[in-house]
Write a protein that holds these residues in place. Structure first.
Motif, PDB file in Angstrom:
ATOM      1  N   SER A 114      -6.985  -3.410  -7.546  1.00  0.00           N
ATOM      2  CA  SER A 114      -7.672  -3.367  -6.247  1.00  0.00           C
ATOM      3  C   SER A 114      -6.982  -2.358  -5.338  1.00  0.00           C
ATOM      4  O   SER A 114      -7.644  -1.606  -4.612  1.00  0.00           O
ATOM      5  N   ALA A 115      -5.629  -2.343  -5.377  1.00  0.00           N
ATOM      6  CA  ALA A 115      -4.869  -1.422  -4.526  1.00  0.00           C
ATOM      7  C   ALA A 115      -5.221   0.025  -4.869  1.00  0.00           C
ATOM      8  O   ALA A 115      -5.430   0.855  -3.991  1.00  0.00           O
ATOM      9  N   GLU A 116      -5.296   0.300  -6.181  1.00  0.00           N
ATOM     10  CA  GLU A 116      -5.616   1.673  -6.606  1.00  0.00           C
ATOM     11  C   GLU A 116      -7.014   2.074  -6.157  1.00  0.00           C
ATOM     12  O   GLU A 116      -7.221   3.150  -5.616  1.00  0.00           O
ATOM     13  N   ARG A 117      -7.957   1.180  -6.373  1.00  0.00           N
ATOM     14  CA  ARG A 117      -9.341   1.535  -6.048  1.00  0.00           C
ATOM     15  C   ARG A 117      -9.540   1.718  -4.541  1.00  0.00           C
ATOM     16  O   ARG A 117     -10.342   2.523  -4.113  1.00  0.00           O
ATOM     17  N   CYS A 118      -8.798   0.952  -3.747  1.00  0.00           N
ATOM     18  CA  CYS A 118      -9.011   1.016  -2.293  1.00  0.00           C
ATOM     19  C   CYS A 118      -7.973   1.880  -1.590  1.00  0.00           C
ATOM     20  O   CYS A 118      -7.923   1.884  -0.359  1.00  0.00           O
ATOM     21  N   ASP A 119      -7.128   2.554  -2.387  1.00  0.00           N
ATOM     22  CA  ASP A 119      -6.142   3.460  -1.825  1.00  0.00           C
ATOM     23  C   ASP A 119      -5.253   2.755  -0.799  1.00  0.00           C
ATOM     24  O   ASP A 119      -5.189   3.139   0.369  1.00  0.00           O
ATOM     25  N   MET A 120      -4.624   1.699  -1.258  1.00  0.00           N
ATOM     26  CA  MET A 120      -3.689   0.971  -0.377  1.00  0.00           C
ATOM     27  C   MET A 120      -2.485   0.543  -1.213  1.00  0.00           C
ATOM     28  O   MET A 120      -2.521   0.633  -2.443  1.00  0.00           O
ATOM     29  N   ASN A 121      -1.406   0.099  -0.561  1.00  0.00           N
ATOM     30  CA  ASN A 121      -0.263  -0.332  -1.360  1.00  0.00           C
ATOM     31  C   ASN A 121      -0.419  -1.798  -1.772  1.00  0.00           C
ATOM     32  O   ASN A 121      -1.334  -2.499  -1.317  1.00  0.00           O
ATOM     33  N   LEU A 122       0.506  -2.245  -2.617  1.00  0.00           N
ATOM     34  CA  LEU A 122       0.374  -3.573  -3.223  1.00  0.00           C
ATOM     35  C   LEU A 122       0.426  -4.690  -2.175  1.00  0.00           C
ATOM     36  O   LEU A 122      -0.324  -5.668  -2.240  1.00  0.00           O
ATOM     37  N   ALA A 123       1.314  -4.515  -1.185  1.00  0.00           N
ATOM     38  CA  ALA A 123       1.463  -5.555  -0.153  1.00  0.00           C
ATOM     39  C   ALA A 123       0.164  -5.688   0.657  1.00  0.00           C
ATOM     40  O   ALA A 123      -0.279  -6.800   0.968  1.00  0.00           O
ATOM     41  N   THR A 124      -0.457  -4.537   0.957  1.00  0.00           N
ATOM     42  CA  THR A 124      -1.717  -4.583   1.715  1.00  0.00           C
ATOM     43  C   THR A 124      -2.807  -5.242   0.879  1.00  0.00           C
ATOM     44  O   THR A 124      -3.607  -6.038   1.370  1.00  0.00           O
ATOM     45  N   SER A 125      -2.812  -4.903  -0.416  1.00  0.00           N
ATOM     46  CA  SER A 125      -3.809  -5.479  -1.316  1.00  0.00           C
ATOM     47  C   SER A 125      -3.679  -7.004  -1.335  1.00  0.00           C
ATOM     48  O   SER A 125      -4.672  -7.729  -1.271  1.00  0.00           O
ATOM     49  N   PHE A 126      -2.439  -7.482  -1.390  1.00  0.00           N
ATOM     50  CA  PHE A 126      -2.178  -8.930  -1.370  1.00  0.00           C
ATOM     51  C   PHE A 126      -2.702  -9.547  -0.063  1.00  0.00           C
ATOM     52  O   PHE A 126      -3.380 -10.571  -0.055  1.00  0.00           O
ATOM     53  N   HIS A 127      -2.403  -8.888   1.025  1.00  0.00           N
ATOM     54  CA  HIS A 127      -2.807  -9.355   2.348  1.00  0.00           C
ATOM     55  C   HIS A 127      -4.332  -9.452   2.439  1.00  0.00           C
ATOM     56  O   HIS A 127      -4.888 -10.453   2.903  1.00  0.00           O
ATOM     57  N   TRP A 128      -5.010  -8.436   1.968  1.00  0.00           N
ATOM     58  CA  TRP A 128      -6.483  -8.400   2.029  1.00  0.00           C
ATOM     59  C   TRP A 128      -7.090  -9.471   1.131  1.00  0.00           C
ATOM     60  O   TRP A 128      -8.044 -10.116   1.490  1.00  0.00           O
ATOM     61  N   ARG A 129      -6.529  -9.639  -0.074  1.00  0.00           N
ATOM     62  CA  ARG A 129      -7.079 -10.637  -0.989  1.00  0.00           C
ATOM     63  C   ARG A 129      -7.091 -12.014  -0.332  1.00  0.00           C
ATOM     64  O   ARG A 129      -8.063 -12.742  -0.380  1.00  0.00           O
ATOM     65  N   HIS A 130      -5.969 -12.347   0.321  1.00  0.00           N
ATOM     66  CA  HIS A 130      -5.889 -13.702   0.890  1.00  0.00           C
ATOM     67  C   HIS A 130      -6.707 -13.838   2.166  1.00  0.00           C
ATOM     68  O   HIS A 130      -7.013 -14.950   2.580  1.00  0.00           O
TER      69      HIS A 130
END
Ligand SMILES: [Zn+2]
Length: 315
Positions: A114-130
């Motif tokens: 998800s982070a790769e597809r949305c051009d964000m870092n892993l921590a942001t990806s985690f934040h968005w998922r939750h």
């Protein structure tokens, strides 16, 4: 655009080379994603009837912030927009990334993908998922009826993502924990034949913890099928349910052997475990969120990113 002009635009397309075509597709996808976000924002805007800070009914339009309409409350004088008090409040670059992240949720992608597809870092990806998984309660069935299956499933305790684990020794990879060092977390699951499901992460599978989970949730006179655990007879009696224990070895326990079985639930749990494998372990703290995600996947069957946005924003 006029129909004729649009026709001309379509006629030009074969003249584009593949790089230009790709750039065009990227641009069009970006616009469609923005359109999805605008759609839910407008829908939320239409349903806004009070200030999200103080619940006062009178507020006025108060300019724009970027593309976002802002409002000002006449009582508390605080400003807000369509996303305030929703799970997607204060997320950066929402217009560009929110619909794309919703697509990742729909496809059940890992944090990294998800982070790769949305051009964000892993921590942001985690934040968005939750943020997307903030309201698992909303989809937990509040009423079940007919034949209801109940059972507990156990998930290994996990402190994934935690930096400091102080209450136990770290484990080596690939080795089972010593007794007491690797406890299992019980989850109570209730499922009826209409695919309505409710689940509860417990600290122990005791009568004290399980009884409140039932509390009026199953219609009286329903049939409660369980694996024959000694926990359920008193609960069924208290809730006014017909109890049908089907312990292992009971004729008719398996599918096709009669209506009273817990195979539907066992199958549900088995599919849940397979689905969870893609995440390579789920932190116990977030287990409830992932159960909610699985519930959305299996019950709501949302098939567009717009539907995912609406689910997160408007429920
Ligand atoms: Zn207010």
């Amino acid at each position: 655009m006029e129909r004729l002009e649009f026709g001309k635009l379509l006629l030009i397309l074969p003249e584009l080379n593949r790089f230009q075509l790709r750039a065009l597709v990227k641009r069009v996808n970006g616009d469609l994603e923005k359109d999805d976000v605008n759609y839910v924002a407008e829908k939320r805007c239409d349903s806004l009837s009070a200030c999200p800070h103080c619940d006062y009914k009178a507020f006025v339009r108060w300019g724009h912030s970027g593309e976002q309409q802002r409002f000002k409350c006449k009582q508390c004088h605080r400003t807000f927009n369509e996303f305030t008090a929703t799970p997607f409040a204060r997320l950066k670059h929402r217009g560009k990334r929110l619909a794309r992240y919703a697509q990742c949720m729909m496809e059940g992608l890992s944090l990294r993908q998800s982070a790769e597809r949305c051009d964000m870092n892993l921590a942001t990806s985690f934040h968005w998922r939750h943020r997307f998984l903030r309201q698992p309660e909303c989809h937990r069935a509040s009423t079940l009826g007919g034949i209801v299956e109940a059972d507990e499933a156990f998930f290994r305790e996990s402190f994934k993502g935690k930096r400091n684990i102080t209450h136990r020794q770290p484990r080596k990879h690939g080795r089972p924990g010593r007794d007491g060092a690797n406890p299992l977390i019980p989850v109570l699951l209730l499922l009826d034949r209409y695919e309505r499901e409710a689940d509860f992460v417990l600290s122990t599978n005791s009568l004290d913890e399980i009884t409140p989970c039932f509390s009026g949730r199953i219609k009286t006179d329903s049939v409660l099928c369980t694996d024959g655990s000694s926990l359920y007879p008193s609960i069924a009696e208290g809730e006014g349910l017909h109890h049908r224990p089907v312990p292992i070895g009971t004729p008719g326990r398996t599918k096709g052997g009669g209506a009273f079985h817990i195979q539907t639930l066992n199958n549900y749990i088995s599919r849940l475990r397979s689905w969870l494998q893609r995440f390579r372990g789920v932190g116990t703290e977030y287990l409830s969120n992932y159960l909610g995600w699985w519930r959305i996947v299996t019950q709501r069957k949302l098939e567009t990113s717009r539907a995912w946005l609406e689910e997160g924003m408007l429920t």
